[in-house]
Design an enzyme around this catalytic site. Structure first.
Site, mmCIF file in Angstrom:
data_model
loop_
_atom_site.group_PDB
_atom_site.id
_atom_site.type_symbol
_atom_site.label_atom_id
_atom_site.label_comp_id
_atom_site.label_asym_id
_atom_site.label_seq_id
_atom_site.Cartn_x
_atom_site.Cartn_y
_atom_site.Cartn_z
ATOM 1 N N CYS A 198 -6.568 -8.931 1.352
ATOM 2 C CA CYS A 198 -7.643 -8.226 2.131
ATOM 3 C C CYS A 198 -8.999 -8.931 2.534
ATOM 4 C CB CYS A 198 -8.215 -7.219 1.100
ATOM 5 S SG CYS A 198 -6.641 -5.791 0.562
ATOM 6 N N ASN B 224 -15.211 -4.491 1.102
ATOM 7 C CA ASN B 224 -14.395 -5.582 0.943
ATOM 8 C C ASN B 224 -15.405 -6.941 1.544
ATOM 9 O OD1 ASN B 224 -12.312 -4.933 -0.190
ATOM 10 N ND2 ASN B 224 -10.978 -4.877 1.483
ATOM 11 N N ARG C 247 -6.598 -2.809 -6.131
ATOM 12 C CA ARG C 247 -6.696 -4.258 -6.660
ATOM 13 C C ARG C 247 -5.444 -4.668 -6.754
ATOM 14 N NH1 ARG C 247 -10.958 -3.712 -11.108
ATOM 15 N NH2 ARG C 247 -9.714 -1.930 -11.040
ATOM 16 N N LYS D 135 -8.737 -11.478 5.593
ATOM 17 C CA LYS D 135 -8.363 -10.342 6.857
ATOM 18 C C LYS D 135 -9.555 -9.608 7.224
ATOM 19 C CE LYS D 135 -5.426 -7.006 6.292
ATOM 20 N NZ LYS D 135 -6.090 -5.926 6.559
ATOM 21 N N LYS E 117 -14.323 0.990 4.394
ATOM 22 C CA LYS E 117 -13.372 -0.113 3.923
ATOM 23 C C LYS E 117 -13.655 -1.590 4.121
ATOM 24 C CE LYS E 117 -9.860 -2.077 2.033
ATOM 25 N NZ LYS E 117 -8.415 -1.765 2.269
ATOM 26 N N GLY F 176 -9.127 -15.209 -1.782
ATOM 27 C CA GLY F 176 -7.877 -15.268 -1.015
ATOM 28 C C GLY F 176 -7.211 -13.680 -0.928
ATOM 29 N N ALA G 257 -17.055 -17.559 -10.883
ATOM 30 C CA ALA G 257 -17.105 -18.815 -9.852
ATOM 31 C C ALA G 257 -15.694 -19.615 -9.975
ATOM 32 C CB ALA G 257 -17.978 -19.826 -10.151
ATOM 33 N N GLY G 258 -15.083 -20.052 -8.702
ATOM 34 C CA GLY G 258 -13.987 -20.432 -8.552
ATOM 35 C C GLY G 258 -13.560 -21.183 -7.228
ATOM 36 N N VAL H 208 0.869 -1.093 0.228
ATOM 37 C CA VAL H 208 -0.191 0.080 -0.067
ATOM 38 C C VAL H 208 0.768 1.296 -0.148
ATOM 39 C CG1 VAL H 208 -1.634 1.402 1.411
ATOM 40 C CG2 VAL H 208 -1.931 -1.166 1.199
#
Length: 441
Positions: A269, A217, A154, A272, A213, A266, A261-262, A11
């Site tokens: 961000c 997310n 991103r 967590k 934030k 992970g 879809a997957g 960041v």
């Protein structure tokens, strides 16, 4: 205008380089000697497309500097950004703020004049006010204001997100209107270049900015988990999740993004921040069951994907060679944090599989996280050599153009488990493959 960026991680480095590109003079403080040495030598310690050029250009122009002396960095700075890590705290998943608080104390000791102390790190609600308390306790005489300016970068497209953002959220202490106006004037100057492209600058209270934030997310994570559950339902009913997602996405109230879809989300961000928001809600005695369920669904998703691969191999992967394409949690990054590849490959290794893998940029980062017996290959086709099954875990663009005939010539058994839906089922069937994807008949 001079600003300081405390923290040269993902960041801090991306934000600092972009601010320098805006024309600001940015001093980045990095205390890790190896990382600092790399930055000073022009070596970028993370993979982010275009970042190396941006850093080199602005460092050469004198607008971007790197050092480990906070006093030197904040001298003359009108805004000091805190961009240090806030990893999940062991035990409860809440954000660990020790690095944020330490930075606040060091800034307080180093400042010699007025500045806005801006939290760029993702922090729980109330953290900006806590930072103000720490600074006042350290330097009662210091004139300063605080602001919350969460990042929405991103990985893989962070520079564009920073230079052409959907919005910029800036939280101010609206309980003290005069101070809020003073801090707003500084932040308006920081982001002045964005006025040329009409990027929205949204000024809110401190608490609202901090919560925005986490809420953003967590909502996106819920969207991913939702489409993954719809993929499972499609498989039961003979529907096609890609067509379903397209139909949903045409509704502008929903939108098409984050409906692929997957094997589960992970990265640094979503895992967590969903855990942290759940913890924030619990401490506030306010229900947040959708987010809590999202976390559970995602963890179960990753575990289930390994089971799909084993089932495709007849119920056992013992002494079978599994070729893996893609290891990072998403394409265009070398980030392995919370990647689905980690639990999946460990489960396969426990089942006796021989693992051979390829990722365009993530293999170095993967080696300490994946089973030690994993073989890393030089390209995608080499990975498929003598494989009993080929598994797609990350949708790198280069994988989409792989020739099915080239794969068939190298593989021992023609089985593909495509967990990212990058191949055409009809083409794969015509090439003689037993082809399994996600949510497609």
């Amino acid at each position: 205008m001079r600003i300081a960026m405390i923290g040269g991680g993902y960041v801090g480095l991306v934000s600092g380089a972009c601010f320098a590109e805006f024309g600001l003079h940015v001093a980045v403080v990095e205390t890790n000697p190896d990382r600092l040495s790399a930055l000073r030598e022009g070596r970028i310690p993370i993979y982010e497309p275009g970042l190396d050029v941006l850093v080199e250009t602005n460092a050469r122009a004198g607008r971007l500097t790197f050092g480990d002396d906070i006093a030197q960095a904040v001298a003359g700075a009108e805004a000091v950004f805190i961009a240090v890590g806030t990893p999940p705290r062991n035990g409860d998943g809440a954000a660990d703020l020790q690095y944020v608080h330490a930075a606040a104390r060091q800034i307080a000791q180093a400042l010699t004049g007025y500045a806005v102390i801006v939290t760029k790190s993702t922090v729980p609600v109330g953290s900006s006010r806590r930072i103000a308390e720490i600074i006042r306790a350290t330097r009662p005489d210091l004139d300063f204001d605080v602001a919350s300016n969460p990042e929405f970068l991103r990985e893989g497209s962070a520079i564009d997100d920073c230079m052409r953002p959907d919005r910029v959220i800036i939280g101010l202490d609206q309980k003290q209107p005069e101070r809020a106006r003073r801090a707003e004037a500084v932040m308006q100057r920081v982001y002045k270049p964005l006025k040329k492209i009409d990027a929205p600058l949204v000024f809110t209270g401190l608490e609202t900015a901090e919560l925005t934030k986490y809420a953003s997310n967590s909502f996106l994570a819920m969207k991913i988990s939702f489409i993954n559950e719809m993929a499972d339902l499609c498989e039961k009913l003979g529907a096609n999740v890609q067509e379903l997602a397209y139909g949903m996405g045409l509704d502008d109230r929903i939108g098409s993004r984050f409906l692929n879809a997957g094997p589960g989300y992970g990265g640094s961000c979503f895992p967590k921040d969903t855990l942290a928001l759940s913890r924030i809600a619990q401490e506030a005695q306010s229900g947040c069951r959708l987010v809590e369920t999202t976390v559970q669904v995602n963890e179960a998703r990753k575990a289930a994907m390994a089971g799909r691969i084993i089932a495709a191999c007849g119920g056992s992967v013992n002494n079978k060679t599994v070729a893996v394409l893609g290891l990072t949690f998403k394409p265009e990054t070398d980030d392995m944090r919370e990647s689905a590849s980690i639990p999946i490959l460990h489960r396969l290794a426990e089942g006796g599989a021989r693992l051979q893998a390829y990722d365009p940029v993530g293999m170095d980062a993967a080696k300490s996280l994946l089973p030690p017996e994993t073989t890393y290959c030089e390209n995608a086709l080499a990975t498929a050599q003598d494989a009993d099954v080929l598994v797609v875990l990350t949708e790198w663009e280069q994988f989409r153009s792989i020739s099915p005939n080239a794969l068939a010539q190298r593989m021992r058994n023609k089985i593909i488990v495509d967990l990212r839906n990058i191949f055409d089922p009809a083409v794969m069937r015509e090439s003689g493959f037993s082809y399994l994807s996600v949510g497609r008949p």
